[in-house]
Motif scaffolding. Structure first.
Motif, PDB file in Angstrom:
ATOM      1  N   GLU A   1     -35.873  -3.233 -47.204  1.00  0.00           N
ATOM      2  CA  GLU A   1     -36.820  -1.980 -46.898  1.00  0.00           C
ATOM      3  C   GLU A   1     -38.109  -2.244 -47.504  1.00  0.00           C
ATOM      4  O   GLU A   1     -39.214  -1.402 -47.201  1.00  0.00           O
ATOM      5  N   ARG A   2     -37.947  -2.595 -48.925  1.00  0.00           N
ATOM      6  CA  ARG A   2     -39.248  -2.845 -49.746  1.00  0.00           C
ATOM      7  C   ARG A   2     -40.172  -3.707 -48.837  1.00  0.00           C
ATOM      8  O   ARG A   2     -41.475  -3.389 -48.677  1.00  0.00           O
TER       9      ARG A   2
ATOM     10  N   ALA B   1     -30.026  -4.948 -48.708  1.00  0.00           N
ATOM     11  CA  ALA B   1     -30.782  -3.821 -47.677  1.00  0.00           C
ATOM     12  C   ALA B   1     -32.064  -3.337 -48.427  1.00  0.00           C
ATOM     13  O   ALA B   1     -32.996  -3.012 -47.640  1.00  0.00           O
ATOM     14  N   VAL B   2     -31.834  -3.035 -49.685  1.00  0.00           N
ATOM     15  CA  VAL B   2     -33.183  -2.322 -50.353  1.00  0.00           C
ATOM     16  C   VAL B   2     -34.055  -3.236 -50.573  1.00  0.00           C
ATOM     17  O   VAL B   2     -35.529  -2.760 -50.517  1.00  0.00           O
TER      18      VAL B   2
ATOM     19  N   LYS C   1     -28.093   1.408 -44.675  1.00  0.00           N
ATOM     20  CA  LYS C   1     -29.073   1.435 -45.687  1.00  0.00           C
ATOM     21  C   LYS C   1     -28.276   1.807 -47.157  1.00  0.00           C
ATOM     22  O   LYS C   1     -27.352   2.364 -46.988  1.00  0.00           O
TER      23      LYS C   1
ATOM     24  N   CYS D   1     -40.098  -4.813 -45.577  1.00  0.00           N
ATOM     25  CA  CYS D   1     -40.652  -4.149 -44.337  1.00  0.00           C
ATOM     26  C   CYS D   1     -40.414  -2.767 -44.246  1.00  0.00           C
ATOM     27  O   CYS D   1     -39.375  -2.458 -43.566  1.00  0.00           O
ATOM     28  N   PRO D   2     -41.254  -1.798 -44.745  1.00  0.00           N
ATOM     29  CA  PRO D   2     -41.187  -0.290 -44.921  1.00  0.00           C
ATOM     30  C   PRO D   2     -40.929   0.260 -43.325  1.00  0.00           C
ATOM     31  O   PRO D   2     -40.237   1.338 -43.057  1.00  0.00           O
TER      32      PRO D   2
ATOM     33  N   PHE E   1     -33.599   0.425 -39.220  1.00  0.00           N
ATOM     34  CA  PHE E   1     -32.497  -0.028 -39.800  1.00  0.00           C
ATOM     35  C   PHE E   1     -31.193   0.560 -38.808  1.00  0.00           C
ATOM     36  O   PHE E   1     -31.280   1.642 -38.401  1.00  0.00           O
TER      37      PHE E   1
END
Length: 106
Positions: free
Chosen positions: A54-55, A50-51, A26, A57-58, A62
């Motif tokens: 993450e947006r 990666a950010v 992350k 697929c919250p 990871f």
């Protein structure tokens, strides 16, 4: 060998099976090494920041890359390839070209 790094993680940890797995650290400078098929449904792809993953697929899990285990899985896969052909051109742990026009089983 598609989704290779994520598949290794899911193989080794039953709690990850069927869940969106993203192999990456992350952080702002990290990129996705691999995304499980479950994470891909949300648009997560390899080489994506990666950010962004993450947006998209919250609920993604990871997992940092474990290259020791991945290398062992890659070696095992290559042993399978060698059962079928001697003409193998490895590119990376999760990629190789195989010439199977004439296989050992023919």
């Amino acid at each position: 060998m598609d989704a290779f790094y994520a598949s290794v993680e899911q193989r080794d940890d039953p709690h990850l099976r069927g869940r969106p797995v993203v192999v990456a650290w992350k952080g702002n400078r990290s990129v996705v090494c691999a995304a499980s098929y479950e994470a891909r449904k949300f648009g997560v792809r390899s080489a994506m920041p990666a950010v962004r993953a993450e947006r998209l697929c919250p609920e993604a899990i990871f997992v940092p890359p474990d290259f020791t285990r991945s290398k062992a899985a890659s070696t095992a896969a290559r042993e399978i390839f060698q059962r079928h052909t001697d003409l193998i051109e490895p590119l990376s742990l999760d990629e190789a070209y195989l010439d199977v026009r004439k296989t050992r089983r023919t």
